[in-house]
Design a protein around this motif. Structure first.
Motif, PDB file in Angstrom:
ATOM      1  N   ALA A   1      59.398  38.146  29.528  1.00 50.10           N
ATOM      2  CA  ALA A   1      58.097  37.993  29.241  1.00 50.10           C
ATOM      3  C   ALA A   1      57.374  38.799  30.625  1.00 50.10           C
ATOM      4  CB  ALA A   1      57.686  36.489  29.501  1.00 50.10           C
ATOM      5  N   THR A   2      58.020  38.709  31.626  1.00 47.51           N
ATOM      6  CA  THR A   2      57.505  39.202  32.996  1.00 47.51           C
ATOM      7  C   THR A   2      57.226  40.585  32.742  1.00 47.51           C
ATOM      8  OG1 THR A   2      58.302  37.545  34.181  1.00 47.51           O
ATOM      9  CG2 THR A   2      57.554  39.391  35.211  1.00 47.51           C
ATOM     10  N   SER A   3      58.130  41.195  32.276  1.00 51.26           N
ATOM     11  CA  SER A   3      57.955  42.597  31.919  1.00 51.26           C
ATOM     12  C   SER A   3      56.961  42.999  31.017  1.00 51.26           C
ATOM     13  CB  SER A   3      59.348  43.356  31.434  1.00 51.26           C
ATOM     14  OG  SER A   3      60.398  43.110  32.398  1.00 51.26           O
ATOM     15  N   VAL A   4      56.749  42.241  29.832  1.00 52.90           N
ATOM     16  CA  VAL A   4      55.621  42.407  28.876  1.00 52.90           C
ATOM     17  C   VAL A   4      54.390  42.362  29.625  1.00 52.90           C
ATOM     18  CG1 VAL A   4      54.477  41.323  26.968  1.00 52.90           C
ATOM     19  CG2 VAL A   4      56.964  41.798  26.814  1.00 52.90           C
ATOM     20  N   ILE A   5      54.281  41.274  30.430  1.00 55.20           N
ATOM     21  CA  ILE A   5      52.800  41.329  31.370  1.00 55.20           C
ATOM     22  C   ILE A   5      52.743  42.564  32.301  1.00 55.20           C
ATOM     23  CG2 ILE A   5      51.876  39.726  33.291  1.00 55.20           C
ATOM     24  CD1 ILE A   5      53.309  37.439  32.309  1.00 55.20           C
TER      25      ILE A   5
ATOM     26  N   ARG B   1      53.854  42.148  43.137  1.00 56.00           N
ATOM     27  CA  ARG B   1      55.164  42.035  43.643  1.00 56.00           C
ATOM     28  C   ARG B   1      56.235  40.976  43.169  1.00 56.00           C
ATOM     29  NH1 ARG B   1      57.231  43.991  48.678  1.00 56.00           N
ATOM     30  NH2 ARG B   1      55.201  44.487  49.327  1.00 56.00           N
ATOM     31  N   GLN B   2      55.623  39.758  43.062  1.00 48.06           N
ATOM     32  CA  GLN B   2      56.391  38.664  42.483  1.00 48.06           C
ATOM     33  C   GLN B   2      56.814  38.795  40.716  1.00 48.06           C
ATOM     34  OE1 GLN B   2      53.444  35.490  43.519  1.00 48.06           O
ATOM     35  NE2 GLN B   2      54.423  35.350  45.510  1.00 48.06           N
ATOM     36  N   LEU B   3      55.905  39.402  40.051  1.00 45.73           N
ATOM     37  CA  LEU B   3      55.997  39.747  38.790  1.00 45.73           C
ATOM     38  C   LEU B   3      57.395  40.838  38.801  1.00 45.73           C
ATOM     39  CD1 LEU B   3      52.556  40.249  37.188  1.00 45.73           C
ATOM     40  CD2 LEU B   3      54.370  38.266  36.613  1.00 45.73           C
ATOM     41  N   LEU B   4      57.461  41.609  39.476  1.00 44.88           N
ATOM     42  CA  LEU B   4      58.346  42.773  39.483  1.00 44.88           C
ATOM     43  C   LEU B   4      59.758  42.339  39.834  1.00 44.88           C
ATOM     44  CD1 LEU B   4      56.127  45.475  41.115  1.00 44.88           C
ATOM     45  CD2 LEU B   4      57.534  45.848  38.876  1.00 44.88           C
ATOM     46  N   GLN B   5      59.627  41.248  40.735  1.00 44.78           N
ATOM     47  CA  GLN B   5      60.897  40.736  41.074  1.00 44.78           C
ATOM     48  C   GLN B   5      61.410  39.401  40.600  1.00 44.78           C
ATOM     49  OE1 GLN B   5      59.735  40.228  45.495  1.00 44.78           O
ATOM     50  NE2 GLN B   5      60.795  42.349  45.993  1.00 44.78           N
ATOM     51  N   MET B   6      60.695  39.176  39.296  1.00 48.43           N
ATOM     52  CA  MET B   6      61.141  37.989  38.543  1.00 48.43           C
ATOM     53  C   MET B   6      61.055  36.605  39.250  1.00 48.43           C
ATOM     54  SD  MET B   6      61.991  39.316  35.433  1.00 48.43           S
ATOM     55  CE  MET B   6      62.595  40.866  34.873  1.00 48.43           C
TER      56      MET B   6
ATOM     57  N   SER C   1      65.649  41.220  45.910  1.00 48.37           N
ATOM     58  CA  SER C   1      64.298  40.240  45.809  1.00 48.37           C
ATOM     59  C   SER C   1      64.753  39.049  46.837  1.00 48.37           C
ATOM     60  CB  SER C   1      64.301  39.676  44.316  1.00 48.37           C
ATOM     61  OG  SER C   1      63.647  38.441  44.328  1.00 48.37           O
ATOM     62  N   PRO C   2      63.747  38.443  47.379  1.00 48.09           N
ATOM     63  CA  PRO C   2      63.842  37.321  48.432  1.00 48.09           C
ATOM     64  C   PRO C   2      64.443  36.023  47.876  1.00 48.09           C
ATOM     65  CG  PRO C   2      61.644  38.275  48.587  1.00 48.09           C
ATOM     66  CD  PRO C   2      62.140  38.913  47.371  1.00 48.09           C
ATOM     67  N   ARG C   3      64.517  36.109  46.386  1.00 47.12           N
ATOM     68  CA  ARG C   3      65.294  34.809  45.881  1.00 47.12           C
ATOM     69  C   ARG C   3      66.410  35.140  45.112  1.00 47.12           C
ATOM     70  NH1 ARG C   3      62.556  33.301  49.416  1.00 47.12           N
ATOM     71  NH2 ARG C   3      60.793  31.899  49.376  1.00 47.12           N
ATOM     72  N   ASN C   4      66.845  36.353  45.070  1.00 50.00           N
ATOM     73  CA  ASN C   4      68.113  36.691  44.340  1.00 50.00           C
ATOM     74  C   ASN C   4      68.512  38.004  44.743  1.00 50.00           C
ATOM     75  OD1 ASN C   4      70.244  37.423  42.581  1.00 50.00           O
ATOM     76  ND2 ASN C   4      69.311  36.313  40.800  1.00 50.00           N
ATOM     77  N   GLU C   5      69.727  37.851  45.695  1.00 48.83           N
ATOM     78  CA  GLU C   5      70.205  38.928  46.367  1.00 48.83           C
ATOM     79  C   GLU C   5      70.777  40.225  45.014  1.00 48.83           C
ATOM     80  OE1 GLU C   5      71.020  40.348  49.549  1.00 48.83           O
ATOM     81  OE2 GLU C   5      69.269  39.202  49.978  1.00 48.83           O
ATOM     82  N   ALA C   6      70.927  39.720  43.954  1.00 46.75           N
ATOM     83  CA  ALA C   6      71.508  40.466  42.853  1.00 46.75           C
ATOM     84  C   ALA C   6      70.657  41.291  42.025  1.00 46.75           C
ATOM     85  CB  ALA C   6      72.311  39.683  41.925  1.00 46.75           C
ATOM     86  N   TYR C   7      69.206  40.996  42.482  1.00 51.09           N
ATOM     87  CA  TYR C   7      68.075  41.663  41.725  1.00 51.09           C
ATOM     88  C   TYR C   7      66.984  42.315  42.608  1.00 51.09           C
ATOM     89  CZ  TYR C   7      65.210  42.384  37.479  1.00 51.09           C
ATOM     90  OH  TYR C   7      64.621  42.852  36.647  1.00 51.09           O
ATOM     91  N   GLY C   8      66.605  43.398  42.376  1.00 50.91           N
ATOM     92  CA  GLY C   8      65.439  44.081  42.826  1.00 50.91           C
ATOM     93  C   GLY C   8      64.447  43.999  42.157  1.00 50.91           C
ATOM     94  N   ALA C   9      63.737  44.995  41.880  1.00 51.25           N
ATOM     95  CA  ALA C   9      62.279  44.902  41.155  1.00 51.25           C
ATOM     96  C   ALA C   9      62.730  45.786  39.747  1.00 51.25           C
ATOM     97  CB  ALA C   9      61.318  45.526  41.768  1.00 51.25           C
ATOM     98  N   GLN C  10      63.276  44.698  38.805  1.00 49.98           N
ATOM     99  CA  GLN C  10      63.240  45.328  37.251  1.00 49.98           C
ATOM    100  C   GLN C  10      64.751  46.187  37.393  1.00 49.98           C
ATOM    101  OE1 GLN C  10      60.596  44.618  34.662  1.00 49.98           O
ATOM    102  NE2 GLN C  10      60.589  43.230  36.554  1.00 49.98           N
TER     103      GLN C  10
ATOM    104  N   PRO D   1      54.365  30.242  42.763  1.00 50.11           N
ATOM    105  CA  PRO D   1      54.440  31.317  42.611  1.00 50.11           C
ATOM    106  C   PRO D   1      55.451  32.154  43.881  1.00 50.11           C
ATOM    107  CG  PRO D   1      52.322  31.183  41.927  1.00 50.11           C
ATOM    108  CD  PRO D   1      52.893  29.817  42.402  1.00 50.11           C
ATOM    109  N   GLY D   2      56.343  33.045  43.510  1.00 48.28           N
ATOM    110  CA  GLY D   2      57.358  33.536  44.739  1.00 48.28           C
ATOM    111  C   GLY D   2      58.481  32.575  45.227  1.00 48.28           C
ATOM    112  N   ALA D   3      58.615  31.157  44.725  1.00 49.84           N
ATOM    113  CA  ALA D   3      59.513  30.453  45.235  1.00 49.84           C
ATOM    114  C   ALA D   3      60.860  30.422  44.543  1.00 49.84           C
ATOM    115  CB  ALA D   3      58.876  29.003  45.007  1.00 49.84           C
ATOM    116  N   THR D   4      60.774  30.913  43.164  1.00 46.76           N
ATOM    117  CA  THR D   4      62.329  30.862  42.524  1.00 46.76           C
ATOM    118  C   THR D   4      62.270  32.091  41.588  1.00 46.76           C
ATOM    119  OG1 THR D   4      61.040  29.652  40.871  1.00 46.76           O
ATOM    120  CG2 THR D   4      62.109  28.273  42.505  1.00 46.76           C
ATOM    121  N   PHE D   5      63.528  32.520  41.394  1.00 44.46           N
ATOM    122  CA  PHE D   5      63.877  33.514  40.513  1.00 44.46           C
ATOM    123  C   PHE D   5      63.997  32.880  39.261  1.00 44.46           C
ATOM    124  CE2 PHE D   5      67.230  36.209  38.694  1.00 44.46           C
ATOM    125  CZ  PHE D   5      66.521  37.388  38.753  1.00 44.46           C
ATOM    126  N   GLU D   6      63.702  33.643  38.297  1.00 43.06           N
ATOM    127  CA  GLU D   6      63.913  33.481  36.896  1.00 43.06           C
ATOM    128  C   GLU D   6      63.726  34.781  36.108  1.00 43.06           C
ATOM    129  OE1 GLU D   6      63.227  30.270  33.396  1.00 43.06           O
ATOM    130  OE2 GLU D   6      62.052  30.402  34.821  1.00 43.06           O
TER     131      GLU D   6
END
Length: 374
Positions: free
Chosen positions: A196-200, A139-144, A293-302, A187-192
């Motif tokens: 690379a996350t999508s490659v993982i 979930r954290q990977l999907l939400q950056m 995402s819990p850490r960025n209202e402007a982003y969901g999951a990808q 993990p889970g604390a900040t949005f970035e």
């Protein structure tokens, strides 16, 4: 006396010329024939206004090169225009629009039980005793918000992780490059935002289908899975993904498709994974992708969402369009926009600089605003 007479004569001549000449044009300029011809019957909004909005998106002087523009309303293609040299059969690189495809693929593997959303991501390199990266969840990977160190776009650009991973020292094994990065936050604390996350995620998809390290086997399995489970049901027959030397799909950036097929991606998300009444992926997965995402209202999951963005410039149109609007957004101004409340999908593909992309965004917002909430 002669000077006063001369000035009076000039003024009189000017007044007479103004009265006898053609009136100054008022109101908006007429739309071009190219944009009027691009619009089908019953576009769902005023034809001339839509044509003018399309013209404004094909203005190379201020926003670079728009190569393709698609507008779909209520599931029908209502406008389609291409720049010279491009047509309905041209495949366009989606850049980060590809991340939306990766998110859908992961959702199907979660639905199949091959991956689990809230369990730690099964990356072998993170499973060593004491490795803090072993706490990162899918979930954290999907939400950056993995917490992994990453630089998406630095100056100079070649020092950034994304070009290094895709084109320089990491290109032969992109997943190894991405997965070798250390944590820079919990993990889970900040949005970035991180390609690379999508490659993982792409690597995890391949590992969920096979334990083999053979590049050809990995590539064939992912390619078959994508086509049979998503591209073909969605009607995206032109879609082609690129892979690195290890058989990892470059799911961050390197999927190609025609403009019409990118529009089908927008329609797929807008319709919550339903195609002609058939549910290709569980509806709740698309709802998860479109939840902030819990850490960025402007982003969901990808996927980017039409909410005010913190820590960066606005990429969509909060306040000008429905909050439920979303977009898959790629490098140099690629946009696949879906607005469920307006029954609208808009695709813009092209080549614009960072400064020009602000104008692209604003003019796309103008076009979207032509359509009412239904």
């Amino acid at each position: 006396m002669k000077a006063r007479y001369f000035i009076a004569t000039l003024l009189a001549s000017a007044l007479l010329a103004g009265c006898s000449g053609e009136p100054e044009p008022t109101g908006p300029l007429p739309p071009s024939k190219a944009s009027l011809d691009a619009i089908k019957a019953d576009p769902g909004t005023a034809r001339d206004e839509l044509a003018r909005a399309i013209d404004r998106l094909f203005d190379p002087e201020v926003l670079g090169e728009t190569r393709a523009l698609i507008v779909m309303h209520r599931g029908k293609l209502v406008a389609e225009r291409y720049a010279p040299g491009y047509d309905a059969k041209t495949r366009h690189l989606g850049w980060s629009v590809s991340k939306c495809v990766t998110g859908i693929m992961i959702g199907q593997l979660v639905s199949d039980g091959r991956l689990r959303l809230d369990e730690t991501a099964p990356v072998p390199a993170w499973k060593r005793t004491g490795d803090p990266r072993g706490e990162i969840t899918l979930r954290q990977l999907l939400q950056m918000r993995s917490g992994l160190r990453h630089s998406e776009q630095d100056d100079p650009l070649y020092d950034s992780d994304t070009p290094r991973m895709l084109f320089l020292d990491g290109r032969d094994d992109t997943a190894a490059y991405a997965e070798a990065q250390p944590l820079e936050s919990e993990p889970g604390a900040t949005f970035e935002y991180s390609s690379a996350t999508s490659v993982i995620l792409s690597d995890l998809a391949a590992r969920s289908l096979t334990s083999r390290e053979d590049a050809g086997a990995r590539r064939r399995l992912i390619d078959t899975f994508l086509h049979t489970r998503f591209f073909e049901p969605a009607g995206m027959d032109s879609a082609v993904a690129e892979y690195d030397a290890t058989g990892t799909m470059l799911g961050s950036s390197m999927i190609h498709a025609t403009a019409r097929d990118w529009a089908k991606l927008g329609e797929f998300l807008r319709n919550k994974g339903s195609v002609r009444g058939a549910q290709v992926i569980p509806r709740r997965w698309i709802e998860f992708m479109l939840t902030p995402s819990p850490r960025n209202e402007a982003y969901g999951a990808q996927v980017w969402l039409n909410r005010p963005r913190t820590g960066g410039k606005q990429l969509l149109f909060p306040g000008r369009a429905p909050e439920t609007l979303f977009s898959c957004i790629g490098h140099m101004g690629q946009y696949v926009i879906g607005s469920p409340a307006q029954k609208l999908t808009v695709v813009r593909l092209g080549h614009s600089t960072d400064a020009e992309q602000d104008i692209v965004r604003d003019r796309l917002g103008d076009l979207v605003a032509l359509y009412p909430v239904e």
